[in-house]
Design an enzyme around this catalytic site. Structure first.
Site, short mmCIF file in Angstrom:
data_model
loop_
_atom_site.label_atom_id
_atom_site.label_comp_id
_atom_site.label_asym_id
_atom_site.label_seq_id
_atom_site.Cartn_x
_atom_site.Cartn_y
_atom_site.Cartn_z
N GLY A 179 3.12 -1.15 4.79
CA GLY A 179 2.42 0.07 5.18
C GLY A 179 3.43 1.20 5.24
CB THR A 193 -0.91 0.05 1.25
OG1 THR A 193 -0.10 0.25 2.42
CG2 THR A 193 -1.70 -1.25 1.40
CB VAL A 248 8.31 0.05 8.18
CG1 VAL A 248 8.23 1.57 8.17
CG2 VAL A 248 7.78 -0.51 9.50
CE LYS A 249 5.67 1.03 -1.00
NZ LYS A 249 4.38 0.95 -1.72
CB ILE A 250 11.35 3.84 4.56
CG1 ILE A 250 10.85 3.30 5.91
CG2 ILE A 250 12.21 5.08 4.76
CD1 ILE A 250 11.95 2.83 6.82
#
Length: 217
Positions: free
Chosen positions: A56, A27, A84-86
């Site tokens: 996310g 997402t 964790v999307k960074i």
């Protein structure tokens, strides 16, 4: 090559999961905003559908490493499958390093060069997400980037996995598989396109016609 679905739409995720072809979800802030729902509520619902990595992303307005780390820790608490999307920035790399050292899975996104992918891998990223379609949009072959990153990761035996993102059509998927992407994250509409072929449809209609000719309806 594995398939993730790139959406925050729960109904699309359910449909794709029922096919048995996806093993994760990605997402981003735009996809969450499109649903008009609370981030944590949507993500929690997704984790109850798909038993696999769920990316996310930190808020689009989060720009410093300290804030990304704090927010990343909260995202990771939602479910053990959370990633964790960074964003690929200097601050993003700092956050990736810290979160990875804490055992939190990370997905460095908005990757448009091999150097960016290599830096993310060295920072400890679990995944990197090069954007195929957006490079194609500026007349730069995105598939060449996927292939280059794959070659570099193989040469140096880097454990970071490549998630081919911004996938626009079935041809992109085939190209990514041949180029060495570990995963393609794909919109639901493109997954459905991949199930179709005019000769398949024609064959089904022929079988139906032959059956009816002998047995009727």
């Amino acid at each position: 090559m594995k398939f993730f679905i790139d959406t925050a739409n729960v109904e699309e995720i359910k449909k794709a999961n029922d096919m048995g072809v996806i093993c994760g979800v990605t997402t981003n802030p735009s996809l969450i905003a499109k649903e008009g729902r609370d981030f944590k509520e949507v993500i929690t619902e997704i984790t109850n559908i798909v038993d696999g990595p769920i990316s996310g992303e930190v808020k689009a307005t989060t720009e410093d490493a300290e804030s990304m780390i704090k927010e990343g820790r909260e995202i990771a608490k939602i479910h053990p499958n959370m990633v964790v999307k960074i964003p690929m920035t200097v601050e993003g790399l700092k956050a990736t390093k810290v979160l990875s050292q804490e055992g939190i899975k990370t997905n460095v996104t908005l990757v448009f060069s091999a150097n960016q992918a290599l830096l993310a891998a060295r920072a400890g990223a679990t995944y990197v997400s090069p954007f195929l379609g957006r490079l194609d949009d500026i007349s730069t072959p995105g598939i060449d980037l996927i292939r280059t990153i794959s070659d570099i990761f193989e040469i140096y035996n880097l454990p970071t996995e490549i998630i081919a993102a911004s996938v626009r059509n079935p041809v992109h998927i085939t190209d990514c598989a041949l180029a060495g992407a570990h995963i393609a994250t794909v919109p639901y509409s493109v997954i459905v396109q991949c199930t179709k072929h005019p000769l398949t449809d024609a064959g089904i209609e022929k079988f139906k016609a032959d059956y009816r000719a002998v047995f009727g309806e």
